[in-house]
Structure formats: structure tokens, C-alpha cells
Design a protein around this motif. Structure first.
Motif, short mmCIF file in Angstrom:
data_model
loop_
_atom_site.label_atom_id
_atom_site.label_comp_id
_atom_site.label_asym_id
_atom_site.label_seq_id
_atom_site.Cartn_x
_atom_site.Cartn_y
_atom_site.Cartn_z
N PRO A 202 -4.00 -30.64 24.33
CA PRO A 202 -3.30 -30.96 23.09
C PRO A 202 -2.17 -29.97 22.82
O PRO A 202 -2.39 -28.76 22.83
CB PRO A 202 -4.40 -30.85 22.03
N CYS A 203 -0.99 -30.49 22.56
CA CYS A 203 0.16 -29.63 22.25
C CYS A 203 0.42 -29.57 20.74
O CYS A 203 0.90 -28.55 20.24
CB CYS A 203 1.41 -30.15 22.96
N ARG A 204 0.14 -30.64 20.05
CA ARG A 204 0.28 -30.66 18.59
C ARG A 204 -0.75 -31.62 17.99
O ARG A 204 -1.04 -32.67 18.56
CB ARG A 204 1.69 -31.09 18.17
N TYR A 205 -1.30 -31.20 16.86
CA TYR A 205 -2.31 -32.00 16.16
C TYR A 205 -1.95 -31.97 14.68
O TYR A 205 -1.78 -30.90 14.11
CB TYR A 205 -3.68 -31.38 16.41
N VAL A 206 -1.79 -33.15 14.09
CA VAL A 206 -1.37 -33.25 12.69
C VAL A 206 -2.35 -34.14 11.94
O VAL A 206 -2.61 -35.28 12.36
CB VAL A 206 0.06 -33.84 12.57
N ILE A 207 -2.89 -33.63 10.85
CA ILE A 207 -3.78 -34.40 9.99
C ILE A 207 -3.07 -34.62 8.65
O ILE A 207 -2.60 -33.66 8.03
CB ILE A 207 -5.10 -33.67 9.75
N THR A 208 -2.99 -35.87 8.22
CA THR A 208 -2.34 -36.22 6.95
C THR A 208 -3.38 -36.78 5.99
O THR A 208 -4.23 -37.58 6.39
CB THR A 208 -1.24 -37.27 7.18
N SER A 209 -3.29 -36.36 4.74
CA SER A 209 -4.20 -36.86 3.70
C SER A 209 -3.46 -37.86 2.82
O SER A 209 -2.90 -37.49 1.78
CB SER A 209 -4.71 -35.69 2.85
N PRO A 210 -3.42 -39.14 3.20
CA PRO A 210 -2.62 -40.12 2.45
C PRO A 210 -3.16 -40.42 1.06
O PRO A 210 -2.42 -40.95 0.22
CB PRO A 210 -2.67 -41.36 3.35
N LYS A 211 -4.42 -40.10 0.81
CA LYS A 211 -4.99 -40.39 -0.51
C LYS A 211 -4.74 -39.30 -1.53
O LYS A 211 -5.06 -39.43 -2.70
CB LYS A 211 -6.50 -40.63 -0.37
N VAL A 212 -4.13 -38.20 -1.06
CA VAL A 212 -3.78 -37.09 -1.94
C VAL A 212 -2.30 -37.21 -2.30
O VAL A 212 -1.47 -37.60 -1.46
CB VAL A 212 -4.06 -35.73 -1.27
N ALA A 213 -1.93 -36.89 -3.53
CA ALA A 213 -0.54 -36.97 -3.96
C ALA A 213 0.36 -36.20 -3.01
O ALA A 213 0.05 -35.07 -2.61
CB ALA A 213 -0.40 -36.41 -5.38
N ALA A 214 1.47 -36.81 -2.61
CA ALA A 214 2.48 -36.24 -1.71
C ALA A 214 2.00 -36.15 -0.27
O ALA A 214 2.71 -35.63 0.59
CB ALA A 214 2.95 -34.86 -2.19
N ALA A 215 0.80 -36.64 0.04
CA ALA A 215 0.29 -36.73 1.41
C ALA A 215 0.47 -35.42 2.19
O ALA A 215 1.19 -35.36 3.18
CB ALA A 215 0.97 -37.88 2.15
N PRO A 216 -0.19 -34.34 1.76
CA PRO A 216 -0.06 -33.07 2.49
C PRO A 216 -0.64 -33.16 3.90
O PRO A 216 -1.51 -33.99 4.18
CB PRO A 216 -0.88 -32.10 1.62
N GLN A 217 -0.14 -32.28 4.77
CA GLN A 217 -0.55 -32.30 6.18
C GLN A 217 -1.05 -30.93 6.62
O GLN A 217 -0.68 -29.90 6.06
CB GLN A 217 0.63 -32.70 7.07
N TYR A 218 -1.87 -30.97 7.64
CA TYR A 218 -2.24 -29.76 8.38
C TYR A 218 -1.74 -29.95 9.80
O TYR A 218 -2.03 -30.97 10.44
CB TYR A 218 -3.75 -29.53 8.39
N THR A 219 -0.97 -28.99 10.30
CA THR A 219 -0.38 -29.07 11.63
C THR A 219 -0.75 -27.85 12.44
O THR A 219 -0.65 -26.71 11.94
CB THR A 219 1.16 -29.17 11.54
N ILE A 220 -1.16 -28.06 13.68
CA ILE A 220 -1.37 -26.94 14.59
C ILE A 220 -0.64 -27.23 15.89
O ILE A 220 -0.79 -28.30 16.48
CB ILE A 220 -2.87 -26.65 14.83
N ASP A 221 0.22 -26.30 16.29
CA ASP A 221 0.95 -26.37 17.56
C ASP A 221 0.32 -25.38 18.53
O ASP A 221 0.10 -24.21 18.17
CB ASP A 221 2.42 -26.02 17.37
N ILE A 222 0.06 -25.83 19.74
CA ILE A 222 -0.60 -25.01 20.76
C ILE A 222 0.41 -24.68 21.86
O ILE A 222 1.13 -25.55 22.34
CB ILE A 222 -1.82 -25.75 21.33
N ARG A 223 0.43 -23.42 22.25
CA ARG A 223 1.35 -22.96 23.30
C ARG A 223 0.65 -21.91 24.17
O ARG A 223 -0.45 -21.49 23.88
CB ARG A 223 2.62 -22.39 22.67
N SER A 224 1.32 -21.54 25.25
CA SER A 224 0.80 -20.54 26.20
C SER A 224 -0.61 -20.93 26.68
O SER A 224 -1.52 -20.11 26.71
CB SER A 224 0.77 -19.14 25.56
N TRP A 225 -0.76 -22.19 27.02
CA TRP A 225 -2.05 -22.73 27.44
C TRP A 225 -2.44 -22.19 28.82
O TRP A 225 -1.68 -22.29 29.77
CB TRP A 225 -1.98 -24.25 27.46
N LYS A 226 -3.64 -21.62 28.92
CA LYS A 226 -4.14 -21.10 30.20
C LYS A 226 -5.63 -21.44 30.33
O LYS A 226 -6.36 -21.41 29.34
CB LYS A 226 -3.94 -19.60 30.32
N THR A 227 -6.05 -21.72 31.57
CA THR A 227 -7.44 -22.02 31.82
C THR A 227 -7.90 -21.31 33.09
O THR A 227 -7.09 -20.79 33.86
CB THR A 227 -7.68 -23.53 32.00
#
Length: 266
Positions: A202-227
């Protein structure tokens, strides 16, 4: 009168342009609905790939949006690093404008440190990373950043709640070409950008709360991925300052991504 004509023509131009964009959007979403199977298969491929990685290291940037009583939406930004050794070891950091947090779990004991307040807590929580995520969220109300993406079976955790699935084509996050997928549940909308190729992380994950006024979001961007052997070595223990104060787990300051200065609306 001339100025009014110019303004009217300008507004009309923007309205027409918006209509074209809207129609293009309808075409995109029509195609997306037709390829629901691909979106589910890519989510499953990511889930299987993530579960197969025994050692993972990545950096992340997150933004938590909050809406004020007067409907102003603001974003609270943080950055950090995660290191995992499946099934039962994790070490993470999060630094933002209101917090400097570090935590580590060695399969038996969870230690978290609030560096700004020089306060720490330790709790016995033997089990896996999956179990730890549940304990932190449900018992201590301290969710791990991007916790959904750390689970051993992401697909089975996320997909059963999905009511709508869309394949939105390709996107580029941090220079990585990704498949862009969108999902809707009864409570939230979420999007994920999954790296193309044989490492579908996953490079980006965005969660939106459409039932909340102004539909706030939580966003996480992933970088420097190593395994595997490229992932950072880690002892999964914290070096606590000698003068750090021990407190109860629920009292570790600023562990949550919502700082205490932002009171929840009752």
C-alpha cells in the motif's frame, strides 16, 4: 455593462467546463463498476503479499482532519517509522506538531514513551501484532497509525464490510505507479493505492467519514518500503530515559493522533 458581460461569460465558461468534467467522471465510474472483480483481486493480492512478509520497514506521513464547531476543517500532520517482524514484534514512532511518541512490542510487553512529557507506560499484552492492534484500540483507545494495513489478513478484515467497489485506474504516489481502488461501507468510504508489479504494497490509504459534517479524512502515505533482509534490524525494545516517569497506559500523553487540546464535540 461590459464588465458584467465579461463576468457572465467567465462564469458560463466554468460551468460548461465543470459539466464536461462531471460527464467524464460518470464515464470513469461506469467503467469502474464494470471492473469490480479486478479491484477485489488487487486488494487480495496486497493482503497476501503483506501477510507473506515476515520483516517489514517503512516510513509514513499521516494527516488527520478534524472539523471545528464552526465547520472549519483542518489537518493535523505527523510522520514516523514502522518496523515489524511477524507475527509478534513491532516498533513504531510518530512525530507531529503536538507529539513525539515511540512504542515497541516484543511479543510479551508493550512499552510506549511520550518523549515531550518524558513519561512512559508498560503493559503485559502477550500475543500477536493483530491482537495488539485490538488491545490498543479497544482497551486503551490508542490506535496504531494505519493499523488496518498491519494486520496479517487485511482482505478478510476489510472486504466483508464493503458495499461498493470501484477500480479507478492508475495513479502515482511518491513516484510509484499504483492501482487506485475505492471502496464504500455503511459508515465510511476508503481508497487505497497499491503498488503495481510483484510487490503490491500500500502506498496511500485514505478513510473518509461521509456522515460527519465536511467529510473529514484520515490519510497515510507509505514510503521507503523494505522487506526481508533489506528491512531494518531491530531489538523491539525502548531505551527509556533514566528520569522518565512511569504512568498508566491510558495516561501516556499525546499517543493518540488527536491531540488533547482538541476536545471532542459532545
Amino acid at each position: 455593462m461590459l464588465d458584467r458581460v465579461k463576468i457572465t461569460r467567465t462564469v458560463t465558461k466554468y460551468i460548461i467546463s465543470f459539466a464536461v468534467v462531471a460527464l467524464a467522471g460518470l464515464a470513469i465510474f461506469s467503467d469502474a463498476r464494470a471492473d469490480e472483480a479486478f479491484a477485489k483481486s488487487r486488494l487480495k493480492a496486497m493482503s497476501d503479499y503483506m501477510a507473506a512478509q515476515k520483516a517489514i520497514t517503512f516510513d509514513y506521513d499521516s494527516t488527520l482532519e478534524v472539523v471545528s464547531n464552526d465547520n472549519q476543517k483542518v489537518g493535523l500532520a505527523s510522520s514516523g517509522k514502522m518496523t515489524l517482524n511477524r507475527p509478534d514484534k513491532i516498533h513504531g514512532t510518530r512525530t507531529g506538531g503536538f507529539a513525539d511518541i515511540e512504542f515497541a512490542f516484543d511479543g510479551k510487553t508493550l512499552t510506549f514513551l511520550g518523549k515531550n512529557k518524558n513519561a512512559y507506560a508498560q503493559v503485559e499484552a502477550p500475543g500477536t501484532i493483530d491482537q495488539l492492534v485490538d488491545v490498543l484500540r479497544d482497551k486503551y483507545h490508542r490506535p496504531v497509525p494505519g493499523a488496518d494495513l498491519l494486520l496479517s489478513n487485511i482482505y478478510d478484515q476489510l472486504e466483508p464490510e464493503v458495499k461498493s467497489t470501484k477500480d479507478l485506474g492508475a495513479g502515482v504516489i511518491g513516484g510509484v505507479e499504483c492501482d487506485h481502488l475505492a471502496f464504500r461501507t455503511s459508515d465510511v468510504d476508503w481508497q487505497i493505492w497499491i503498488a503495481q508489479g510483484d510487490r503490491p504494497y500500500p502506498c496511500r490509504y485514505v478513510i473518509t467519514s461521509p456522515k460527519v459534517a465536511a467529510a473529514p479524512q484520515y490519510t497515510i502515505d507509505i514510503r521507503s518500503w523494505k522487506t526481508g533482509s533489506e528491512a531494518a534490524a531491530d531489538s523491539f525494545s525502548l531505551q527509556l530515559p533514566k528520569d522518565a516517569k512511569k504512568v498508566a497506559a491510558e495516561d501516556v500523553p499525546e499517543f493518540d493522533e488527536l491531540p488533547s487540546i482538541f476536545a471532542l464535540k459532545q
